[in-house]
Structures are given as structure tokens and as C-alpha cells.
Design an enzyme around this catalytic site. Structure first.
Site, PDB file in Angstrom:
ATOM      1  N   CYS A 182       0.831  -1.215   0.000  1.00 30.65           N
ATOM      2  CA  CYS A 182       0.000   0.000   0.000  1.00 30.65           C
ATOM      3  C   CYS A 182       0.866   1.267   0.000  1.00 30.65           C
ATOM      4  O   CYS A 182       1.078   1.868  -1.058  1.00 30.65           O
ATOM      5  CB  CYS A 182      -0.954   0.017   1.192  1.00 30.65           C
ATOM      6  SG  CYS A 182      -2.107  -1.388   1.220  1.00 30.65           S
ATOM      7  N   SER A 223       4.274   2.171   0.814  1.00 31.27           N
ATOM      8  CA  SER A 223       5.620   2.364   0.240  1.00 31.27           C
ATOM      9  C   SER A 223       5.690   2.183  -1.279  1.00 31.27           C
ATOM     10  O   SER A 223       6.398   2.953  -1.939  1.00 31.27           O
ATOM     11  CB  SER A 223       6.677   1.527   0.965  1.00 31.27           C
ATOM     12  OG  SER A 223       6.452   0.150   0.816  1.00 31.27           O
TER      13      SER A 223
HETATM   14  P1  4NP Z   1       1.248  -1.208   3.920  1.00 28.31           P
HETATM   15  O1  4NP Z   1      -0.215  -1.720   4.351  1.00 28.31           O
HETATM   16  O2  4NP Z   1       2.158  -1.452   5.091  1.00 28.31           O
HETATM   17  O3  4NP Z   1       1.039   0.247   3.648  1.00 28.31           O
HETATM   18  O4  4NP Z   1       1.613  -2.015   2.689  1.00 28.31           O
HETATM   19  C1  4NP Z   1      -0.453  -2.997   4.857  1.00 28.31           C
HETATM   20  C2  4NP Z   1      -0.542  -4.060   3.992  1.00 28.31           C
HETATM   21  C3  4NP Z   1      -0.815  -5.336   4.480  1.00 28.31           C
HETATM   22  C4  4NP Z   1      -0.984  -5.513   5.837  1.00 28.31           C
HETATM   23  C5  4NP Z   1      -0.889  -4.440   6.705  1.00 28.31           C
HETATM   24  C6  4NP Z   1      -0.621  -3.171   6.216  1.00 28.31           C
HETATM   25  N1  4NP Z   1      -1.296  -6.816   6.342  1.00 28.31           N
HETATM   26  O5  4NP Z   1      -1.542  -6.930   7.557  1.00 28.31           O
HETATM   27  O6  4NP Z   1      -1.253  -7.782   5.569  1.00 28.31           O
END
Ligand code: 4NP
Length: 156
Positions: free
Chosen positions: A13, A15
Site C-alpha cells: 500500500c 511504500s
Molecule cells: P502497507 O499496508 O504497510 O502500507 O503495505 C499494509 C498491507 C498489508 C498488511 C498491513 C498493512 N497486512 O496486515 O497484511
């Protein structure tokens, strides 16, 4: 080449969106031969995956090309990148743990947000498209300042 690594938790999401937005700014400024960037996540849940469909949608809504496969942040990244940019405090702490200590190359994305310095880039994973649009605006603002900072610092 000045190398920047954007880091969040899942690398699907925040990065990869920061990477895509910053890459577009690098190109628009004709700095492809001077600055490059990539992204990674502190967790290994989404290694090898393309960005979340909501990330792809928000990038498309703003005409930002996005191409990335998830990778996990590792200690070796410290010597390979000049700037390590964490999306939030929790990512930053996880990075420090992986690196075995603090490093001068470690920053937080919103150190460069003129509207809310030092805040976290909120994790949009559990929310809807509004959250992704908010994240886009935060990253767009913050990467503008980041680019200014790097241009000044390196005389570009
Ligand atoms: P990101 O968001 O850290 O901005 O890529 C997330 C993507 C997946 C998860 C958590 C946050 N997850 O728990 O799978």
C-alpha cells in the site's frame, strides 16, 4: 546515483505508492540518471506480490504509473541505499531492530510533510478508498519536499 528506499509494513500500500509517486517526480525533473528509488516492507506477508488493488486504483486516478513486486526490508538495504524512509513510527522501530541500531540515513516520510511534520502516514489497509486518497495526498506533498531536500543537499 542517489538511492532512496521507502519502507512500510506490507509493501503493498504505502511504500509502493510513495515509490511510484517519487519515480514520476524524478522523471518529470529529468533526474533519472541521478536519483533512483525502490520500496520494501518490514513484514514478509506479501513478498512477490503486486500492490493492493486499491493502491493501483488510487495511482491510476492520479495518472501515476505503478510497477512493483513486494520485498522484505533487510539489513543489506542499509549499505545499498542512501536514504531509508519509514512510513510510520512502527516501521521505523522495526527497521532499527533489523539494522541492529539507529542510522543517520533513516528518516520518516512525514519529516517532509509541511502540513504535519513527524506524523505517521496512516496505514490504509483496513479502510476504504478514502484512506488511500488521503495517503496519496500525504505522499504527494511529502515527496515534493523530499525531492527539494535531496536536490539542495546534493546540488542537483
Ligand atoms: P502497507 O499496508 O504497510 O502500507 O503495505 C499494509 C498491507 C498489508 C498488511 C498491513 C498493512 N497486512 O496486515 O497484511
Amino acid at each position: 546515483m542517489i538511492k532512496i528506499l521507502f519502507v512500510c509494513l506490507g509493501n503493498i500500500c504505502r511504500s509502493p505508492l510513495a515509490e511510484a509517486i517519487f519515480k514520476q517526480k524524478i522523471t518529470q525533473n529529468g533526474l533519472e540518471s541521478k536519483i533512483s528509488c525502490d520500496s520494501a516492507g518490514t513484514a514478509n506477508y506479501h513478498v512477490g506480490e503486486t500492490p493492493d488493488p486499491r493502491t493501483i486504483d488510487v495511482a491510476a486516478n492520479h495518472d501515476v504509473p505503478i510497477h512493483h513486486f513486494g520485498q522484505q526490508f533487510k539489513k543489506h538495504h542499509e549499505s545499498e541505499f542512501d536514504y531509508l524512509i519509514a512510513m510510520d513510527r512502527s516501521n521505523r522501530m522495526n527497521m532499527i531492530r533489523e539494522l541492529g541500531g539507529e542510522t543517520d540515513s533513516l528518516f520518516q516520510m512525514r519529516d517532509f510533510d509541511v502540513e504535519a511534520k513527524g506524523e505517521d502516514v496512516p496505514d490504509p489497509w483496513y479502510g476504504g478508498m478514502n484512506g488511500f486518497e488521503d495517503v496519496f495526498q500525504i505522499l504527494d506533498r511529502s515527496t515534493d519536499e523530499l525531492l527539494k531536500f535531496i536536490k539542495e543537499k546534493h546540488g542537483l
